[in-house]
Structure formats: structure tokens, C-alpha cells
Design a protein around this motif. Structure first.
Motif, PDB file in Angstrom:
ATOM      1  N   GLU A  98     -18.171 -53.773  -4.271  1.00 52.68           N
ATOM      2  CA  GLU A  98     -18.368 -55.193  -4.557  1.00 52.68           C
ATOM      3  C   GLU A  98     -19.843 -55.572  -4.612  1.00 52.68           C
ATOM      4  OE1 GLU A  98     -16.101 -57.245  -5.556  1.00 52.68           O
ATOM      5  OE2 GLU A  98     -14.552 -55.696  -5.356  1.00 52.68           O
ATOM      6  N   GLY A  99     -20.726 -54.575  -4.607  1.00 54.13           N
ATOM      7  CA  GLY A  99     -22.145 -54.836  -4.772  1.00 54.13           C
ATOM      8  C   GLY A  99     -22.869 -55.305  -3.527  1.00 54.13           C
ATOM      9  N   ALA A 100     -22.227 -55.222  -2.346  1.00 53.14           N
ATOM     10  CA  ALA A 100     -22.870 -55.662  -1.109  1.00 53.14           C
ATOM     11  C   ALA A 100     -23.746 -54.553  -0.542  1.00 53.14           C
ATOM     12  CB  ALA A 100     -21.818 -56.065  -0.085  1.00 53.14           C
ATOM     13  N   ALA A 101     -24.830 -54.933   0.101  1.00 51.12           N
ATOM     14  CA  ALA A 101     -25.668 -53.977   0.814  1.00 51.12           C
ATOM     15  C   ALA A 101     -24.988 -53.590   2.128  1.00 51.12           C
ATOM     16  CB  ALA A 101     -27.035 -54.575   1.098  1.00 51.12           C
ATOM     17  N   VAL A 102     -25.165 -52.334   2.537  1.00 50.72           N
ATOM     18  CA  VAL A 102     -24.545 -51.830   3.759  1.00 50.72           C
ATOM     19  C   VAL A 102     -25.626 -51.502   4.785  1.00 50.72           C
ATOM     20  CG1 VAL A 102     -23.102 -50.032   4.779  1.00 50.72           C
ATOM     21  CG2 VAL A 102     -22.595 -50.880   2.478  1.00 50.72           C
ATOM     22  N   VAL A 103     -25.443 -52.028   6.004  1.00 48.49           N
ATOM     23  CA  VAL A 103     -26.351 -51.744   7.118  1.00 48.49           C
ATOM     24  C   VAL A 103     -25.524 -51.136   8.243  1.00 48.49           C
ATOM     25  CG1 VAL A 103     -27.949 -52.695   8.803  1.00 48.49           C
ATOM     26  CG2 VAL A 103     -27.883 -53.640   6.484  1.00 48.49           C
ATOM     27  N   GLN A 104     -25.892 -49.953   8.689  1.00 50.77           N
ATOM     28  CA  GLN A 104     -25.184 -49.268   9.772  1.00 50.77           C
ATOM     29  C   GLN A 104     -26.089 -49.170  10.997  1.00 50.77           C
ATOM     30  OE1 GLN A 104     -21.918 -47.483  10.255  1.00 50.77           O
ATOM     31  NE2 GLN A 104     -22.848 -47.757  12.277  1.00 50.77           N
ATOM     32  N   THR A 105     -25.600 -49.651  12.140  1.00 53.88           N
ATOM     33  CA  THR A 105     -26.343 -49.518  13.391  1.00 53.88           C
ATOM     34  C   THR A 105     -25.994 -48.199  14.057  1.00 53.88           C
ATOM     35  OG1 THR A 105     -26.450 -51.910  13.724  1.00 53.88           O
ATOM     36  CG2 THR A 105     -26.772 -50.536  15.648  1.00 53.88           C
ATOM     37  N   LEU A 106     -27.013 -47.489  14.528  1.00 52.53           N
ATOM     38  CA  LEU A 106     -26.840 -46.162  15.126  1.00 52.53           C
ATOM     39  C   LEU A 106     -26.818 -46.288  16.648  1.00 52.53           C
ATOM     40  CD1 LEU A 106     -29.349 -44.268  12.809  1.00 52.53           C
ATOM     41  CD2 LEU A 106     -26.831 -44.237  12.656  1.00 52.53           C
ATOM     42  N   ASP A 107     -25.700 -46.786  17.183  1.00 54.02           N
ATOM     43  CA  ASP A 107     -25.577 -46.940  18.626  1.00 54.02           C
ATOM     44  C   ASP A 107     -25.235 -45.628  19.323  1.00 54.02           C
ATOM     45  OD1 ASP A 107     -26.159 -49.653  19.114  1.00 54.02           O
ATOM     46  OD2 ASP A 107     -24.235 -50.237  18.289  1.00 54.02           O
ATOM     47  N   ASN A 108     -24.777 -44.645  18.550  1.00 56.07           N
ATOM     48  CA  ASN A 108     -24.464 -43.333  19.110  1.00 56.07           C
ATOM     49  C   ASN A 108     -24.753 -42.281  18.041  1.00 56.07           C
ATOM     50  OD1 ASN A 108     -22.090 -43.051  17.374  1.00 56.07           O
ATOM     51  ND2 ASN A 108     -21.081 -44.490  18.750  1.00 56.07           N
ATOM     52  N   PHE A 109     -24.379 -41.047  18.325  1.00 56.30           N
ATOM     53  CA  PHE A 109     -24.688 -39.953  17.407  1.00 56.30           C
ATOM     54  C   PHE A 109     -23.424 -39.436  16.706  1.00 56.30           C
ATOM     55  CE2 PHE A 109     -27.710 -39.815  21.004  1.00 56.30           C
ATOM     56  CZ  PHE A 109     -28.868 -40.131  20.304  1.00 56.30           C
ATOM     57  N   ARG A 110     -22.462 -40.322  16.473  1.00 54.30           N
ATOM     58  CA  ARG A 110     -21.155 -39.931  15.939  1.00 54.30           C
ATOM     59  C   ARG A 110     -21.250 -39.131  14.649  1.00 54.30           C
ATOM     60  NH1 ARG A 110     -16.846 -39.447  18.347  1.00 54.30           N
ATOM     61  NH2 ARG A 110     -16.912 -41.560  19.200  1.00 54.30           N
ATOM     62  N   ILE A 111     -22.122 -39.501  13.742  1.00 55.36           N
ATOM     63  CA  ILE A 111     -22.147 -38.804  12.452  1.00 55.36           C
ATOM     64  C   ILE A 111     -22.913 -37.488  12.526  1.00 55.36           C
ATOM     65  CG2 ILE A 111     -21.825 -40.927  11.179  1.00 55.36           C
ATOM     66  CD1 ILE A 111     -24.686 -41.068  10.539  1.00 55.36           C
ATOM     67  N   LEU A 112     -23.483 -37.187  13.706  1.00 57.34           N
ATOM     68  CA  LEU A 112     -24.143 -35.900  13.914  1.00 57.34           C
ATOM     69  C   LEU A 112     -23.404 -35.031  14.915  1.00 57.34           C
ATOM     70  CD1 LEU A 112     -27.862 -37.065  14.321  1.00 57.34           C
ATOM     71  CD2 LEU A 112     -26.700 -36.358  12.212  1.00 57.34           C
ATOM     72  N   CYS A 113     -22.577 -35.638  15.771  1.00 59.20           N
ATOM     73  CA  CYS A 113     -21.988 -34.948  16.914  1.00 59.20           C
ATOM     74  C   CYS A 113     -20.559 -35.428  17.112  1.00 59.20           C
ATOM     75  CB  CYS A 113     -22.835 -35.236  18.153  1.00 59.20           C
ATOM     76  SG  CYS A 113     -22.110 -34.762  19.736  1.00 59.20           S
ATOM     77  N   ALA A 114     -19.610 -34.501  17.199  1.00 62.89           N
ATOM     78  CA  ALA A 114     -18.209 -34.884  17.352  1.00 62.89           C
ATOM     79  C   ALA A 114     -17.985 -35.692  18.627  1.00 62.89           C
ATOM     80  CB  ALA A 114     -17.322 -33.644  17.362  1.00 62.89           C
ATOM     81  N   THR A 126     -27.596 -29.748  21.039  1.00 60.18           N
ATOM     82  CA  THR A 126     -27.809 -29.948  19.599  1.00 60.18           C
ATOM     83  C   THR A 126     -27.229 -28.769  18.806  1.00 60.18           C
ATOM     84  OG1 THR A 126     -30.004 -28.939  19.785  1.00 60.18           O
ATOM     85  CG2 THR A 126     -29.886 -31.350  19.945  1.00 60.18           C
ATOM     86  N   ASP A 127     -26.212 -28.116  19.357  1.00 61.48           N
ATOM     87  CA  ASP A 127     -25.673 -26.892  18.748  1.00 61.48           C
ATOM     88  C   ASP A 127     -25.127 -27.120  17.344  1.00 61.48           C
ATOM     89  OD1 ASP A 127     -26.342 -25.646  21.057  1.00 61.48           O
ATOM     90  OD2 ASP A 127     -24.296 -25.321  21.785  1.00 61.48           O
ATOM     91  N   CYS A 128     -24.667 -28.338  17.052  1.00 60.75           N
ATOM     92  CA  CYS A 128     -24.038 -28.581  15.746  1.00 60.75           C
ATOM     93  C   CYS A 128     -25.014 -29.083  14.683  1.00 60.75           C
ATOM     94  CB  CYS A 128     -22.884 -29.569  15.896  1.00 60.75           C
ATOM     95  SG  CYS A 128     -21.472 -28.893  16.798  1.00 60.75           S
ATOM     96  N   LEU A 129     -26.222 -29.454  15.098  1.00 58.95           N
ATOM     97  CA  LEU A 129     -27.190 -29.939  14.119  1.00 58.95           C
ATOM     98  C   LEU A 129     -27.660 -28.792  13.232  1.00 58.95           C
ATOM     99  CD1 LEU A 129     -29.380 -32.412  16.210  1.00 58.95           C
ATOM    100  CD2 LEU A 129     -27.321 -32.869  14.891  1.00 58.95           C
ATOM    101  N   HIS A 130     -27.875 -29.096  11.964  1.00 56.79           N
ATOM    102  CA  HIS A 130     -28.400 -28.135  10.988  1.00 56.79           C
ATOM    103  C   HIS A 130     -27.430 -26.976  10.712  1.00 56.79           C
ATOM    104  CE1 HIS A 130     -32.070 -30.363  11.510  1.00 56.79           C
ATOM    105  NE2 HIS A 130     -32.145 -30.013  12.782  1.00 56.79           N
ATOM    106  N   ALA A 137     -18.505 -27.549  18.028  1.00 52.00           N
ATOM    107  CA  ALA A 137     -17.738 -28.677  18.564  1.00 52.00           C
ATOM    108  C   ALA A 137     -16.265 -28.311  18.704  1.00 52.00           C
ATOM    109  CB  ALA A 137     -17.893 -29.892  17.645  1.00 52.00           C
ATOM    110  N   LEU A 138     -15.728 -27.594  17.708  1.00 48.55           N
ATOM    111  CA  LEU A 138     -14.330 -27.179  17.781  1.00 48.55           C
ATOM    112  C   LEU A 138     -14.134 -26.167  18.902  1.00 48.55           C
ATOM    113  CD1 LEU A 138     -13.513 -26.751  13.976  1.00 48.55           C
ATOM    114  CD2 LEU A 138     -13.514 -28.813  15.373  1.00 48.55           C
ATOM    115  N   LEU A 139     -15.076 -25.260  19.035  1.00 50.75           N
ATOM    116  CA  LEU A 139     -14.984 -24.236  20.067  1.00 50.75           C
ATOM    117  C   LEU A 139     -14.943 -24.853  21.461  1.00 50.75           C
ATOM    118  CD1 LEU A 139     -15.134 -21.210  20.892  1.00 50.75           C
ATOM    119  CD2 LEU A 139     -17.633 -21.455  20.864  1.00 50.75           C
TER     120      LEU A 139
END
Length: 402
Positions: A98-114, A126-130, A137-139
Motif C-alpha cells: 500500500e506504499g507505506a514506509a515500514v519502521v521496525q524497532t530492534l528490541d531484541n535479536f529475533r531476526i538474528l537469533c532463534a 553468536t554461534d548462528c551469526l554469519h 540453534a536447532l542443535l
């Protein structure tokens, strides 16, 4: 301006929920129209059903609801705080459609860490980074100690990384600290995409006198919060002192049975905790995970109460050693005990710290200071969306998708 705010509330009210309420009230008080898409995890018993797991990656209902709302109100900004697990990253695609701008607040590390904490087995992790896929994380079953729940959390982040969601569907990220910004830059996020805006205290409680004489811990009673280190340090103190502990969690029984001047108060309303902060000589924040911010610290500052904090994550950004509080080595009970002894042995310095803590709050963490920073970020996001073009791209579940 119309702002659509998106948030998945936690089972137990957490700092992210408080910050969500803070920003909503702040914007409303400045005359903005706020429309919310909210869900609550209270009815989710164990994250156990596959339908919930599937919608964590893509929720078509949330997509349609948000898209209709943005279209109806012609909202230029969609502000997302927590999308997991019920709303999903589909909300980003709905806003963009719909053409809206998106702003995401990074209150945690969810998109980097399960597990969302970058913390495992009693230490920062930081085992899952890179990695191409976050198999550690599964292990280790990093989310809720569940193989199924961890698979959902890890796969959701991985799939949307592969789709380019984090890079292409979000116009601006808000990092609550420079520490968080550095973590995400190290993970490959673009510098111009991440702005730093600290949290703030919505209602000023006014400075207290610290007349209660006790020290205070307020928050979740869990290992990553350093509760074990705090109790060990308390046993090592060279003087009698009182520690009041407000909160609950898996280590509540250990706190309740600690003795030696430790008083467990259980869960308390926010107003009661605020009053305790005004009466406390100091707040102790012994976290052992890498705190993205530390909201309790600025709440203490608002009450004019200095903070004794571990030197980890964002906490050293908030607490200036020797001025607004003291820092100690994370996980080091002997060092924490020494810092508490030092604080209690120097009442004149403690009084100066109270004034400095309150001054720090007034300079950085009031609603008045926060509002122009937030609006500048929204304006940057809108400019980015306009520069990227106003294309309304149908999402995969949209019948118009080719």
C-alpha cells in the motif's frame, strides 16, 4: 500523521510491551492518529501447534488486515515492534503493497537469533551469526528448549533472510542503543538503514530521596538476568544490608529462600515498583545477557536513583561509572559485592550520584527529548519509501500476484 502500530504482546507484560504503550501515548499526545494491529500470546499454551508455527513465517490473515487498515487510513508509516509469532513478516509486505514506509524497532535479536537473546548456556552466544543456516540453534533447542519451536523461529528468520525481507521490505530500523546498532551492522545490515533512538519514561515520577536505605532489583528472575550472581554477591557482602526483589520467574523460589536480608516482593504493579525506586538507595542490574537497552535503568534515573550494573551490552552506554552509578564485571559475584560495599561506604558520593542520575534522565530519556528523534526517523523512512518508488507489489498470497 496517521501511524499504524503493529505489536504481538507477550504472555507476561515485558519491557517491549511497555515501550509500545509509551510510543503510542507519546504520538497521540502530539495529535497523531494511531491505529493498532495487536495480538496477545496469553492464549498460546506451548507454541505447540503447527498452524501457529506456519503462520509465524507467513500469516495471510495479518497481511490482509494490515493492508486493509493502511489503505483505509492512508497511513504513510507502519511501525512494527514485535511480529513473532502470530503476526509474521507478512506485515512488512502488506505495508509496502500500500506504499507505506515500514519502521521496525530492534528490541531484541529475533531476526538474528532463534532465542532472541544471543545468550546460551550462561554466556553470550553468536554461534548462528554469519552462517548459511542457523543449525546451532536447532542443535541446542534455543527457543523455549523445544525442537519444534526452535525450528519455527530459526526457519522463519532464515527464510526471510533468503527472501531479502530484512533488507528490502523495511525502510528504517530503530536501535535502542549503539550496541544494538553495532550488532546488526556486524550481521550485514546497512548503516543508513539503522538509526539509534533510546527508550524513554512516559510519566515522570519525580526524584526520590532514597530514604528507604535498601537496594533494589526489579525485573524477571531468570539466569540471563544475573540473579544467581546477585544472590552469591549478597552472601559475600562485608556488611548487613537489605535487598528488595520485585518480579517473578524461574528463580523466584531461590530468591524467596535466600535470607541474609533478601526480601522477595513478587510481581508488583508498575506504580509500586516506581515508588520503590524513589525510596531505594540504588538499583542493581546484574544482567549476563547482552541487554539491548535496559529500560529499568532509565526508570531508576527518573527516580533519581543510581544504578549498579554489569558492564555488558548496552548497559555501559546508560550507566557512567562513578557518576550515575557503578559498573562491575558481568557474572563476577566478588566484583559486584565489592561495588556494593563501595557504594554503601560512601554516602556523600551516593548523594551526588542521585543528582547526576536525575540529570541524565532529564537530558536524554524524557518524552520531550524522544519525540523529535522519533519523528525524524519516520520522515527518513518516508523519504526512503518515496525514493524507492511507490510500487504496490502484491504479496504471494494476493490473488493479483502473477
Amino acid at each position: 500523521m496517521v501511524v499504524v502500530e503493529v505489536h504481538n504482546h507477550y504472555c507476561l507484560r515485558a519491557g517491549e510491551d511497555e515501550c509500545f504503550a509509551d510510543e503510542r501515548e507519546l504520538l497521540q499526545s502530539r495529535g497523531h492518529e494511531i491505529r493498532c494491529v495487536e495480538v496477545d500470546n496469553a492464549h498460546l499454551t506451548a507454541f505447540g501447534t503447527w498452524p501457529v508455527g506456519i503462520q509465524a513465517a507467513w500469516n495471510p490473515g495479518a497481511y490482509r488486515k494490515l493492508r486493509d487498515l493502511v489503505r483505509q487510513w492512508r497511513a504513510p508509516v507502519v511501525a512494527v515492534r514485535n511480529f513473532f509469532p502470530q503476526l509474521s513478516p507478512s506485515v512488512y509486505y502488506a505495508a509496502r503493497a500500500e506504499g507505506a514506509a515500514v519502521v521496525q524497532t530492534l528490541d531484541n535479536f529475533r531476526i538474528l537469533c532463534a532465542g532472541a537473546t544471543l545468550f546460551r548456556a550462561g554466556r553470550p552466544c553468536t554461534d548462528c551469526l554469519h552462517r548459511a543456516f542457523p543449525w546451532p540453534a536447532l542443535l541446542h533447542r534455543c527457543y523455549r528448549h523445544s525442537a519444534a519451536a526452535t525450528t519455527v523461529a530459526a526457519t522463519t528468520a532464515w527464510v526471510h533472510h533468503r527472501l531479502g525481507t530484512w533488507r528490502n521490505q523495511i525502510d528504517m530500523y530503530i536501535a535502542p542503543s549503539h550496541f544494538v546498532r553495532r550488532v546488526f551492522l556486524d550481521a550485514g545490515f546497512r548503516p543508513e538503514q539503522i538509526a539509534v533512538k533510546p527508550h524513554f519514561v512516559r510519566h515522570d515520577p519525580g526524584a526520590g530521596e532514597g530514604a528507604g536505605g535498601f537496594l533494589l532489583y526489579a525485573g524477571r528472575l531468570s539466569p540471563e538476568k544475573g540473579i544467581g550472581t546477585l544472590l552469591t554477591a549478597w552472601r559475600q557482602l562485608g556488611r548487613p544490608a537489605t535487598l528488595r526483589v520485585a518480579g517473578g520467574g524461574p528463580l523466584a523460589e531461590a530468591v524467596a529462600s535466600a535470607g541474609n536480608g533478601v526480601v522477595h516482593l513478587g510481581f508488583l504493579p508498575a506504580s509500586d515498583v516506581q515508588q520503590l525506586m524513589r525510596q531505594a538507595a540504588a538499583l542493581i542490574c546484574p544482567s549476563e545477557w547482552q541487554e539491548p537497552f535496559g529500560r529499568v535503568v532509565i526508570e531508576a534515573f527518573a527516580a533519581g536513583t543510581p544504578v549498579i550494573a554489569s558492564e555488558i551490552g548496552a548497559l555501559p552506554e546508560l550507566v557512567e561509572h562513578g557518576r550515575t552509578g557503578l559498573l562491575f564485571r558481568p557474572g563476577d559475584a566478588a566484583d559486584l559485592a565489592a561495588k556494593i560495599d563501595r557504594f554503601l561506604s560512601h554516602p556523600r558520593q551516593a548523594r551526588i550520584m542521585r543528582r547526576e542520575a536525575r540529570a541524565e534522565f532529564e537530558a536524554k530519556y524524557t518524552a520531550e527529548r524522544n519525540y523529535p528523534i522519533l519523528m525524524e526517523i519516520y520522515e527518513r523512512a518516508i523519504r526512503h519509501r518515496h525514493a524507492a518508488g511507490d510500487e504496490r507489489v502484491p504479496a504471494p498470497d494476493d490473488p493479483r500476484h502473477a
